[in-house]
Write a protein that holds these residues in place. Structure first.
Motif, PDB file in Angstrom:
ATOM      1  N   VAL A 111     100.450 136.147  58.279  1.00 13.80           N
ATOM      2  CA  VAL A 111     100.002 135.013  57.535  1.00 13.80           C
ATOM      3  C   VAL A 111     100.254 133.729  58.370  1.00 13.80           C
ATOM      4  O   VAL A 111     101.376 133.390  58.713  1.00 13.80           O
ATOM      5  N   ALA A 126      98.854 129.693  59.976  1.00 14.51           N
ATOM      6  CA  ALA A 126      98.015 128.377  59.668  1.00 14.51           C
ATOM      7  C   ALA A 126      96.656 128.633  60.571  1.00 14.51           C
ATOM      8  O   ALA A 126      96.581 129.441  61.561  1.00 14.51           O
ATOM      9  N   THR A 183      95.373 128.304  55.765  1.00 16.42           N
ATOM     10  CA  THR A 183      95.874 129.292  55.817  1.00 16.42           C
ATOM     11  C   THR A 183      94.874 130.531  55.998  1.00 16.42           C
ATOM     12  O   THR A 183      93.800 130.668  55.365  1.00 16.42           O
ATOM     13  N   ASP A 242     101.328 129.982  48.214  1.00 13.78           N
ATOM     14  CA  ASP A 242     102.260 129.330  48.647  1.00 13.78           C
ATOM     15  C   ASP A 242     103.456 130.213  48.618  1.00 13.78           C
ATOM     16  O   ASP A 242     104.418 130.143  49.556  1.00 13.78           O
ATOM     17  N   VAL A 262     103.194 132.446  51.827  1.00 11.40           N
ATOM     18  CA  VAL A 262     103.415 131.787  52.972  1.00 11.40           C
ATOM     19  C   VAL A 262     105.252 131.320  53.236  1.00 11.40           C
ATOM     20  O   VAL A 262     105.500 131.605  54.075  1.00 11.40           O
TER      21      VAL A 262
END
Length: 294
Positions: A27, A29, A100, A141, A144
């Motif tokens: 995971v 950016a 992401t 979310d 992450v």
């Protein structure tokens, strides 16, 4: 090197774990894809054929990319699910878009989840998805956040939590209207036919061959294909052959005769006739036009 950024064969990209990260899903950016590419000694903006999934979510800014000759602009709120074997190329600055990307091999999920989400089936089309509510974003979310808490749990437990959150996310996205799951829901004859074509399109272009192997009549496969893919069975096979022909013509330096041979055409003239009938131009003309495009 041609103007599309490739030099010879397109890069086949295996799944590699980031140093210090747990195995399985990654995971990241979007901007972190730049460092990941440098770490693997490759160009992040060159066309690639990953052997794993890219699940992209854009939160801010804009990301331009192409998937199998389809150009996509992803703005805030957009998701894109790119499957293994598709040719992906990022066309805008990865650092200019906030978001992401979840990278994962198909085998990271349990079989029941993979089947329900259609993870192992090829997509009929790839297009940006804008979910109807914020459930996928909230799930992402959580994913992450959990991915960044490697030290909080034993490694095996951490990996299981990540896998389960990824499963929830994929199941939600697969059942969005217009999402990947729309392509995967269909009759059993069509799903079996689709899998068989993906496996054997370079060996057989005849509906009769697939019908015999799968135990259906040609009529059944044609009806199933029309109902679930919007075209007849023969057209479905030809479109898959044509996609691979385009991939090989643009992203490799194989002679057109060799492309035809790889796709199961006994003679170069047969391949040229097939390609021109369906596209209106010869394989050589298509390659030149695409590679010379600005």
């Amino acid at each position: 090197m041609n103007k599309n950024g490739q030099d010879g064969e397109v890069t086949d990209l295996p799944f590699r774990a980031v140093a210090g990260a747990p195995p399985g899903a990654q995971v990241l950016a979007l901007s972190a894809l730049l460092d990941r590419a440098r770490g693997h000694d490759r160009d992040a903006y060159a066309p690639m054929r990953p052997s794993f999934h890219h699940l992209i979510s854009v939160r801010s800014g804009r990301l331009d990319c192409s998937v199998d000759f389809g150009e996509h602009t992803l703005d805030a709120g957009a998701w894109l699910w790119v499957r293994p074997g598709q040719i992906l190329q990022f066309r805008s600055d990865l650092a200019a878009a906030g978001g992401t990307v979840v990278l994962f091999p198909s085998g990271v999920l349990d079989p029941a989840t993979a089947k329900a989400a259609g993870v192992d089936r090829p997509a009929l089309r790839t297009a940006p998805l804008y979910p109807r509510d914020d459930a996928p974003r909230r799930t992402l979310d959580l994913l992450v956040d959990e991915y960044g808490r490697l030290a909080d749990l034993p490694l095996e437990t951490h990996m299981e939590v990540v896998r389960h959150l990824l499963s929830v996310l994929l199941l939600r996205l697969a059942h969005e209207r217009g999402g990947p799951g729309d392509d995967e829901r269909g009759s059993e004859p069509f799903l079996r036919f689709q899998q068989a074509v993906e496996r054997d399109f370079a060996r057989s272009h005849r509906v009769e061959d697939y019908a015999a192997r799968l135990g259906y009549s040609v009529r059944t496969l044609t009806r199933a294909s029309r109902a679930d893919a919007g075209c007849g069975a023969k057209h479905f096979i030809d479109e898959r052959v044509l996609l691979e022909a385009r991939r090989l013509l643009v992203h490799t330096d194989l002679a057109t005769s060799a492309v035809g041979e790889r796709l199961g055409f006994p003679q170069a003239t047969a391949f040229t006739r097939f390609f021109r009938t369906r596209t209106g131009e010869t394989p050589a003309a298509f390659r030149a036009r695409y590679r010379n495009a600005p």
